[in-house]
Scaffold this motif. Structure first.
Motif, PDB file in Angstrom:
ATOM      1  N   GLU A  33      33.780  10.699 -13.177  1.00 28.80           N
ATOM      2  CA  GLU A  33      34.816   9.940 -13.877  1.00 28.80           C
ATOM      3  C   GLU A  33      35.432   8.987 -12.868  1.00 28.80           C
ATOM      4  O   GLU A  33      35.324   9.188 -11.668  1.00 28.80           O
ATOM      5  N   GLY A  34      36.119   7.989 -13.392  1.00 25.68           N
ATOM      6  CA  GLY A  34      36.714   6.972 -12.549  1.00 25.68           C
ATOM      7  C   GLY A  34      37.853   7.470 -11.694  1.00 25.68           C
ATOM      8  O   GLY A  34      38.042   8.663 -11.495  1.00 25.68           O
ATOM      9  N   VAL A  71      37.486   6.679 -25.382  1.00 21.19           N
ATOM     10  CA  VAL A  71      36.831   7.471 -24.346  1.00 21.19           C
ATOM     11  C   VAL A  71      35.477   7.919 -24.865  1.00 21.19           C
ATOM     12  O   VAL A  71      35.386   8.502 -25.947  1.00 21.19           O
ATOM     13  N   ARG A  72      34.463   7.645 -24.091  1.00 21.00           N
ATOM     14  CA  ARG A  72      33.103   7.977 -24.516  1.00 21.00           C
ATOM     15  C   ARG A  72      32.341   8.678 -23.403  1.00 21.00           C
ATOM     16  O   ARG A  72      32.736   8.639 -22.250  1.00 21.00           O
ATOM     17  N   ILE A  73      31.247   9.307 -23.783  1.00 24.69           N
ATOM     18  CA  ILE A  73      30.296   9.859 -22.826  1.00 24.69           C
ATOM     19  C   ILE A  73      29.190   8.825 -22.700  1.00 24.69           C
ATOM     20  O   ILE A  73      28.688   8.306 -23.701  1.00 24.69           O
ATOM     21  N   TYR A  74      28.810   8.528 -21.474  1.00 23.97           N
ATOM     22  CA  TYR A  74      27.957   7.372 -21.201  1.00 23.97           C
ATOM     23  C   TYR A  74      27.022   7.707 -20.051  1.00 23.97           C
ATOM     24  O   TYR A  74      27.126   8.754 -19.420  1.00 23.97           O
ATOM     25  N   PHE A  75      26.117   6.786 -19.772  1.00 21.98           N
ATOM     26  CA  PHE A  75      25.224   6.956 -18.627  1.00 21.98           C
ATOM     27  C   PHE A  75      25.481   5.843 -17.620  1.00 21.98           C
ATOM     28  O   PHE A  75      26.040   4.805 -17.948  1.00 21.98           O
ATOM     29  N   GLY A  76      25.075   6.077 -16.407  1.00 21.14           N
ATOM     30  CA  GLY A  76      25.269   5.130 -15.319  1.00 21.14           C
ATOM     31  C   GLY A  76      25.472   5.917 -14.043  1.00 21.14           C
ATOM     32  O   GLY A  76      25.989   7.026 -14.080  1.00 21.14           O
ATOM     33  N   PRO A  77      25.091   5.363 -12.904  1.00 24.23           N
ATOM     34  CA  PRO A  77      25.167   6.122 -11.659  1.00 24.23           C
ATOM     35  C   PRO A  77      26.563   6.216 -11.055  1.00 24.23           C
ATOM     36  O   PRO A  77      26.839   7.094 -10.261  1.00 24.23           O
ATOM     37  N   ILE A  86      33.266   9.379 -19.381  1.00 19.52           N
ATOM     38  CA  ILE A  86      32.599  10.458 -18.668  1.00 19.52           C
ATOM     39  C   ILE A  86      31.130  10.074 -18.522  1.00 19.52           C
ATOM     40  O   ILE A  86      30.444   9.848 -19.525  1.00 19.52           O
ATOM     41  N   LEU A  87      30.668   9.996 -17.288  1.00 17.39           N
ATOM     42  CA  LEU A  87      29.270   9.685 -17.035  1.00 17.39           C
ATOM     43  C   LEU A  87      28.541  10.984 -16.723  1.00 17.39           C
ATOM     44  O   LEU A  87      29.096  11.868 -16.062  1.00 17.39           O
ATOM     45  N   VAL A  88      27.296  11.110 -17.180  1.00 18.07           N
ATOM     46  CA  VAL A  88      26.522  12.332 -16.956  1.00 18.07           C
ATOM     47  C   VAL A  88      25.202  12.010 -16.273  1.00 18.07           C
ATOM     48  O   VAL A  88      24.649  10.928 -16.440  1.00 18.07           O
ATOM     49  N   GLY A  89      24.718  12.977 -15.505  1.00 16.79           N
ATOM     50  CA  GLY A  89      23.429  12.847 -14.838  1.00 16.79           C
ATOM     51  C   GLY A  89      22.827  14.219 -14.616  1.00 16.79           C
ATOM     52  O   GLY A  89      23.481  15.248 -14.820  1.00 16.79           O
ATOM     53  N   THR A  90      21.578  14.236 -14.168  1.00 18.95           N
ATOM     54  CA  THR A  90      20.896  15.503 -13.888  1.00 18.95           C
ATOM     55  C   THR A  90      21.204  15.998 -12.481  1.00 18.95           C
ATOM     56  O   THR A  90      20.899  17.136 -12.144  1.00 18.95           O
ATOM     57  N   GLY A  91      21.785  15.145 -11.650  1.00 22.60           N
ATOM     58  CA  GLY A  91      22.132  15.515 -10.280  1.00 22.60           C
ATOM     59  C   GLY A  91      22.828  14.356  -9.608  1.00 22.60           C
ATOM     60  O   GLY A  91      23.173  13.360 -10.247  1.00 22.60           O
ATOM     61  N   GLN A 102      20.146   8.586 -17.462  1.00 21.24           N
ATOM     62  CA  GLN A 102      19.649   8.298 -18.813  1.00 21.24           C
ATOM     63  C   GLN A 102      19.004   9.530 -19.437  1.00 21.24           C
ATOM     64  O   GLN A 102      19.126   9.750 -20.644  1.00 21.24           O
ATOM     65  N   ILE A 103      18.343  10.341 -18.622  1.00 20.59           N
ATOM     66  CA  ILE A 103      17.746  11.588 -19.122  1.00 20.59           C
ATOM     67  C   ILE A 103      18.848  12.525 -19.617  1.00 20.59           C
ATOM     68  O   ILE A 103      18.784  13.062 -20.722  1.00 20.59           O
TER      69      ILE A 103
END
Length: 127
Positions: A33-34, A71-77, A86-91, A102-103
């Motif tokens: 998160e920011g 507020v959204r859940i999104y992708f991005g590094p 909230i950004l999500v990733g696999t690691g 993106q996965i």
């Protein structure tokens, strides 16, 4: 369906909040998160999927978040890719940036969409 975001309070990297996101207590994703002024207040929020006006794309949206409109859940590094989202990733890589974003987003989006299609309510608890 219950999504839980657990922040790593001590692990504030580059001014960003890191954490883990769990789906029904099982699947875990890394999250970012920011800066402190743009993080979501702790609480429980209903999640829907709706179209984002600026992009025309559908994203999970948290409802009735105090002091936030969208507020959204999104992708991005990195958090600059989603202001207050909230950004999500696999690691994470060595710099703390998300990988596999993106996965992770696609998997989470599908889980949320499936739950909503079956008439379930989806909630996120932010800790």
């Amino acid at each position: 369906m219950l999504v839980e975001l657990v922040r790593d309070a001590e692990q504030l990297q580059y001014g960003w909040f890191t954490g883990k996101l769990y789906v029904d207590g099982v699947r875990g994703y890394d999250s970012l998160e920011g800066f402190a002024h743009s993080t979501i207040p702790c609480g429980k929020y209903r999640v829907v999927i709706s179209q984002h006006q600026a992009s025309g794309l559908e994203f999970p949206r948290l409802l009735k978040v105090p002091d936030f409109d969208d507020v959204r859940i999104y992708f991005g590094p990195l958090p600059l890719d989603g202001d207050g989202w909230i950004l999500v990733g696999t690691g994470r890589n060595g710099n703390g940036l998300l990988i596999g974003d993106q996965i992770a987003f696609t998997e989470l989006f599908q889980d949320i969409q499936e739950a909503l299609n079956f008439g379930e309510q989806v909630w996120i608890i932010v800790k």
